[in-house]
Write a protein that holds these residues in place. Structure first.
Motif, PDB file in Angstrom:
ATOM      1  N   PRO A  86       0.835  -1.212   0.000  1.00  0.00           N
ATOM      2  CA  PRO A  86       0.000   0.000   0.000  1.00  0.00           C
ATOM      3  C   PRO A  86       0.864   1.254   0.000  1.00  0.00           C
ATOM      4  N   SER A  87       0.532   2.183  -0.873  1.00  0.00           N
ATOM      5  CA  SER A  87       1.241   3.457  -0.940  1.00  0.00           C
ATOM      6  C   SER A  87       0.223   4.555  -1.150  1.00  0.00           C
ATOM      7  N   GLU A  88       0.171   5.476  -0.224  1.00  0.00           N
ATOM      8  CA  GLU A  88      -0.811   6.555  -0.268  1.00  0.00           C
ATOM      9  C   GLU A  88      -2.227   5.990  -0.389  1.00  0.00           C
ATOM     10  N   GLY A  89      -2.435   4.838   0.266  1.00  0.00           N
ATOM     11  CA  GLY A  89      -3.761   4.226   0.298  1.00  0.00           C
ATOM     12  C   GLY A  89      -4.103   3.406  -0.923  1.00  0.00           C
ATOM     13  N   LYS A  90      -3.170   3.208  -1.848  1.00  0.00           N
ATOM     14  CA  LYS A  90      -3.454   2.519  -3.109  1.00  0.00           C
ATOM     15  C   LYS A  90      -2.621   1.253  -3.225  1.00  0.00           C
ATOM     16  N   ILE A  91      -3.243   0.210  -3.806  1.00  0.00           N
ATOM     17  CA  ILE A  91      -2.561  -1.043  -4.130  1.00  0.00           C
ATOM     18  C   ILE A  91      -2.771  -1.323  -5.612  1.00  0.00           C
ATOM     19  N   GLU A  92      -1.716  -1.804  -6.280  1.00  0.00           N
ATOM     20  CA  GLU A  92      -1.810  -2.156  -7.697  1.00  0.00           C
ATOM     21  C   GLU A  92      -1.492  -3.629  -7.892  1.00  0.00           C
ATOM     22  N   LEU A  93      -2.148  -4.236  -8.886  1.00  0.00           N
ATOM     23  CA  LEU A  93      -1.896  -5.623  -9.257  1.00  0.00           C
ATOM     24  C   LEU A  93      -1.134  -5.664 -10.581  1.00  0.00           C
ATOM     25  N   THR A  94      -0.197  -6.598 -10.684  1.00  0.00           N
ATOM     26  CA  THR A  94       0.642  -6.735 -11.863  1.00  0.00           C
ATOM     27  C   THR A  94       0.642  -8.182 -12.327  1.00  0.00           C
ATOM     28  N   ALA A  95       0.690  -8.386 -13.646  1.00  0.00           N
ATOM     29  CA  ALA A  95       0.693  -9.732 -14.215  1.00  0.00           C
ATOM     30  C   ALA A  95       2.041 -10.407 -13.979  1.00  0.00           C
ATOM     31  N   GLU A  96       1.988 -11.679 -13.553  1.00  0.00           N
ATOM     32  CA  GLU A  96       3.201 -12.476 -13.376  1.00  0.00           C
ATOM     33  C   GLU A  96       3.502 -13.350 -14.582  1.00  0.00           C
ATOM     34  N   VAL A  97       2.534 -13.491 -15.507  1.00  0.00           N
ATOM     35  CA  VAL A  97       2.718 -14.309 -16.707  1.00  0.00           C
ATOM     36  C   VAL A  97       2.025 -13.618 -17.877  1.00  0.00           C
ATOM     37  N   ASP A  98       2.352 -14.048 -19.092  1.00  0.00           N
ATOM     38  CA  ASP A  98       1.582 -13.650 -20.270  1.00  0.00           C
ATOM     39  C   ASP A  98       0.258 -14.411 -20.249  1.00  0.00           C
ATOM     40  N   GLY A  99      -0.842 -13.728 -20.511  1.00  0.00           N
ATOM     41  CA  GLY A  99      -2.111 -14.435 -20.482  1.00  0.00           C
ATOM     42  C   GLY A  99      -3.283 -13.556 -20.859  1.00  0.00           C
ATOM     43  N   LEU A 100      -4.465 -14.117 -20.689  1.00  0.00           N
ATOM     44  CA  LEU A 100      -5.731 -13.438 -20.967  1.00  0.00           C
ATOM     45  C   LEU A 100      -6.275 -12.878 -19.664  1.00  0.00           C
ATOM     46  N   PHE A 101      -6.476 -11.563 -19.618  1.00  0.00           N
ATOM     47  CA  PHE A 101      -7.011 -10.922 -18.422  1.00  0.00           C
ATOM     48  C   PHE A 101      -8.524 -10.852 -18.520  1.00  0.00           C
ATOM     49  N   LEU A 102      -9.201 -11.318 -17.464  1.00  0.00           N
ATOM     50  CA  LEU A 102     -10.659 -11.341 -17.421  1.00  0.00           C
ATOM     51  C   LEU A 102     -11.150 -10.706 -16.135  1.00  0.00           C
ATOM     52  N   ALA A 103     -12.144  -9.852 -16.257  1.00  0.00           N
ATOM     53  CA  ALA A 103     -12.766  -9.205 -15.102  1.00  0.00           C
ATOM     54  C   ALA A 103     -14.259  -9.515 -15.092  1.00  0.00           C
ATOM     55  N   ASP A 104     -14.795  -9.761 -13.916  1.00  0.00           N
ATOM     56  CA  ASP A 104     -16.246  -9.931 -13.782  1.00  0.00           C
ATOM     57  C   ASP A 104     -16.850  -8.534 -13.689  1.00  0.00           C
ATOM     58  N   THR A 105     -17.279  -8.008 -14.813  1.00  0.00           N
ATOM     59  CA  THR A 105     -17.689  -6.601 -14.879  1.00  0.00           C
ATOM     60  C   THR A 105     -18.959  -6.321 -14.095  1.00  0.00           C
ATOM     61  N   GLU A 106     -19.848  -7.299 -13.972  1.00  0.00           N
ATOM     62  CA  GLU A 106     -21.086  -7.072 -13.212  1.00  0.00           C
ATOM     63  C   GLU A 106     -20.775  -6.882 -11.737  1.00  0.00           C
ATOM     64  N   ARG A 107     -19.936  -7.753 -11.176  1.00  0.00           N
ATOM     65  CA  ARG A 107     -19.590  -7.606  -9.762  1.00  0.00           C
ATOM     66  C   ARG A 107     -18.688  -6.399  -9.536  1.00  0.00           C
ATOM     67  N   LEU A 108     -17.844  -6.080 -10.506  1.00  0.00           N
ATOM     68  CA  LEU A 108     -17.022  -4.880 -10.399  1.00  0.00           C
ATOM     69  C   LEU A 108     -17.902  -3.634 -10.323  1.00  0.00           C
ATOM     70  N   PHE A 109     -18.957  -3.605 -11.127  1.00  0.00           N
ATOM     71  CA  PHE A 109     -19.898  -2.483 -11.084  1.00  0.00           C
ATOM     72  C   PHE A 109     -20.572  -2.396  -9.718  1.00  0.00           C
ATOM     73  N   ARG A 110     -21.009  -3.543  -9.187  1.00  0.00           N
ATOM     74  CA  ARG A 110     -21.676  -3.541  -7.883  1.00  0.00           C
ATOM     75  C   ARG A 110     -20.759  -2.986  -6.799  1.00  0.00           C
ATOM     76  N   LEU A 111     -19.494  -3.350  -6.871  1.00  0.00           N
ATOM     77  CA  LEU A 111     -18.541  -2.856  -5.878  1.00  0.00           C
ATOM     78  C   LEU A 111     -18.365  -1.350  -5.998  1.00  0.00           C
TER      79      LEU A 111
END
Length: 340
Positions: A86-111
């Motif tokens: 955490p830095s200034e209240g923020k956390i970032e995620l980084t890819a450890e491999v080459d791949g396909l990134f997928l997000a559950d957009t419906e639950r992301l919206f709810r959050l």
């Protein structure tokens, strides 16, 4: 939190990171959360505009921004992802491999709809490289009610918001079709394009044959490649509605289950996707894949290489964003092509 004049805060524990911005040089914390303020720190704090600062006071009903960001990390992070401190209240995620990134957009919206919390990610459904930034998260206030973070957990549920599916090194069969190529009337310009696109994902063309517009021969060649262990078969050309274009019929006759013949994407409307035994893709690629910079094939190829099934609904949804503008300088995937 307790608000104090900076001059009176010597010996107190800093409640949050203090940011220093020097244009063109740096932007980052000059003091971190938990720092015990010393007398020599006061001029520095004043120089970054902090005439008053917040001092931390424990309260079981509230969470500090860093602790709340850690909860958001737990809701987002999955396999093959690393998280920053955490830095200034923020956390970032980084890819450890080459791949396909997928997000559950419906639950992301709810959050994100809850307010006071935020998670922002790169667009779902596209390829990423090892080291690419995937998402960032934080809460908006410096201190947030613990109940709000419980609501965040409830909105997301038990499964992570994000997935990163590693690419597989596929052995691919390519069936090049067309009387004009088979009889040597023109040079095969299609196969080199396919080889280059496959190489972008670490895949290789292990089988290749050139055939005339005989659907029985095309079917036999595709099935032979599958029997010999091809992870995917690509049939190039012969995908339009002309009488001599027999590739769609040939793919259907392999016994593969057709997901869709046609997609609301330009270039690439005549694309055909089917799956053979073992969920191995068998695709019919229209001629545009040979000459257009980016097409439907570029949208689905990351899914095919990652082994994530492509559905008819997914293909239909490409209609919103499925028009390539054929820019003079192509910046794909950093553009709107394929993004709703």
């Amino acid at each position: 939190m307790k608000l104090m004049k900076t001059e009176d805060a010597v010996g107190q524990v800093l409640c949050h990171d203090i940011t220093q911005i020097i244009p063109g040089v740096k932007k980052g914390p000059v003091f971190k959360k938990g720092h015990v303020i010393q007398a020599e720190d006061v001029p520095v704090l004043l120089s970054v505009g902090k005439d008053h600062i917040y001092i931390w006071e424990n309260d079981e009903n509230h969470l500090h921004e860093n602790d709340a960001a850690e909860i958001l990390r737990q809701l987002c992070q999955n396999e093959y992802m690393s998280a920053s401190e955490p830095s200034e209240g923020k956390i970032e995620l980084t890819a450890e491999v080459d791949g396909l990134f997928l997000a559950d957009t419906e639950r992301l919206f709810r959050l994100n709809r809850l307010g006071e919390v935020m998670v922002a990610c790169r667009h779902s459904g596209f390829a990423v490289k090892k080291g690419d930034k995937l998402a960032g998260m934080r809460v908006i206030p410096l201190v947030i009610e613990a109940a709000k973070m419980e609501a965040a957990r409830a909105a997301v549920g038990t499964e992570s918001l994000f997935r990163l599916v590693p690419f597989r090194e596929l052995k691919v069969g390519v069936v090049t079709t067309g009387n004009e190529v088979f009889y040597g009337r023109i040079q095969d310009s299609f196969t080199p394009v396919i080889e280059k696109k496959l190489a972008e994902y670490g895949c290789r063309m292990a089988w290749h044959t050139v055939l005339n517009d005989d659907h029985e021969k095309i079917t036999a060649a595709a099935n032979q490649m599958l029997r010999e262990g091809a992870d995917m078969v690509l049939c190039t050309g012969g995908m339009s509605v002309d009488p001599d274009d027999k590739t769609p019929l040939a793919i259907k006759n392999t016994g593969a289950s057709v997901v869709s013949y046609g997609a609301p994407v330009l270039p690439g409307a005549m694309f055909l996707l089917a799956y053979s035994e073992g969920n191995r893709p068998v695709c019919g690629l229209p001629g545009c894949v040979m000459y257009a910079k980016r097409t439907i094939f570029d949208l689905v190829l990351p899914y095919l290489v990652a082994g994530v099934p492509v559905t008819a609904d997914q293909l239909a949804a490409y209609g919103n964003g499925g028009l390539c503008l054929n820019c003079s300088v192509c910046t794909f995937p950093n553009c709107g092509f394929g993004k709703a």
